[in-house]
Motif scaffolding. Sequence first.
Motif, PDB file in Angstrom:
ATOM      1  N   LEU A  53     -11.437  30.842 -32.127  1.00  0.00           N
ATOM      2  CA  LEU A  53     -11.647  29.876 -33.210  1.00  0.00           C
ATOM      3  C   LEU A  53     -10.466  28.919 -33.348  1.00  0.00           C
ATOM      4  N   VAL A  54      -9.243  29.420 -33.148  1.00  0.00           N
ATOM      5  CA  VAL A  54      -8.055  28.553 -33.218  1.00  0.00           C
ATOM      6  C   VAL A  54      -8.076  27.527 -32.087  1.00  0.00           C
ATOM      7  N   VAL A  55      -8.459  27.969 -30.906  1.00  0.00           N
ATOM      8  CA  VAL A  55      -8.561  27.058 -29.760  1.00  0.00           C
ATOM      9  C   VAL A  55      -9.589  25.969 -30.047  1.00  0.00           C
ATOM     10  N   MET A  56     -10.747  26.362 -30.562  1.00  0.00           N
ATOM     11  CA  MET A  56     -11.786  25.394 -30.889  1.00  0.00           C
ATOM     12  C   MET A  56     -11.289  24.385 -31.913  1.00  0.00           C
ATOM     13  N   ALA A  57     -10.606  24.874 -32.971  1.00  0.00           N
ATOM     14  CA  ALA A  57     -10.089  23.981 -34.008  1.00  0.00           C
ATOM     15  C   ALA A  57      -9.053  23.015 -33.437  1.00  0.00           C
ATOM     16  N   ALA A  58      -8.227  23.475 -32.515  1.00  0.00           N
ATOM     17  CA  ALA A  58      -7.211  22.615 -31.910  1.00  0.00           C
ATOM     18  C   ALA A  58      -7.847  21.492 -31.099  1.00  0.00           C
TER      19      ALA A  58
END
Length: 206
Positions: free
Chosen positions: A146-151
């Motif tokens: 999810l952090v990767v997607m948000a970035a």
Amino acid sequence: MESAFFISAFATLFVVIDPIGLAPIFIALTQGASSAHRRTIAVRATVIALILLTLFAFFGEAVLGFIGITMPAFRIAGGILLFITALDMLFERRTKRREDQAESDHPPDPSVFPLAIPLIAGPGAIATMILLAGSVDSAFGMLAVLVVMAAVLALVFLMFLSAGIIERALGHTGITVTTRLLGMLLAALSVQFVLDGLSAFGIGGA
């Protein structure tokens, strides 16, 4: 191992979503819009894409399987919708619609379609999120996805915000040429989506 997965996941999503490549498409889709309206479209498109990709990360494979939709079918549908957008860009149908809506208080809004779907949260991005979520077996792993997607979506948003600077640099003629060129590229991309979907069906049926 976790850092390697994080880097690999970021690279995969970055290539699939392609924030840099989306910037000129955003310019073409919002040509003539005010800065405030363009910013609103950018926010809405990225937030909708964020919600959709998050939902597919958690429930995508189960939902598609439950209602009997395969990823190849989803890819074909996204390709057809994208092809319609490409035709609008090639033959200036969007310009004609803008003229028809010039007297309206509700300017055209491409934030949901085609920006959020299928350009940002397209079949490739959705499939990638489903695969990444399926490859982790812990809460930390899902959080990393999810952090990767948000970035990646944050980079998309930043590129959208810089659209005004890019538009001023290109000028009216440059934007017109870019719109036509991107229409051709989008048409080719949409056909590739359909071909990939048909190919997957063929492999599945073999």
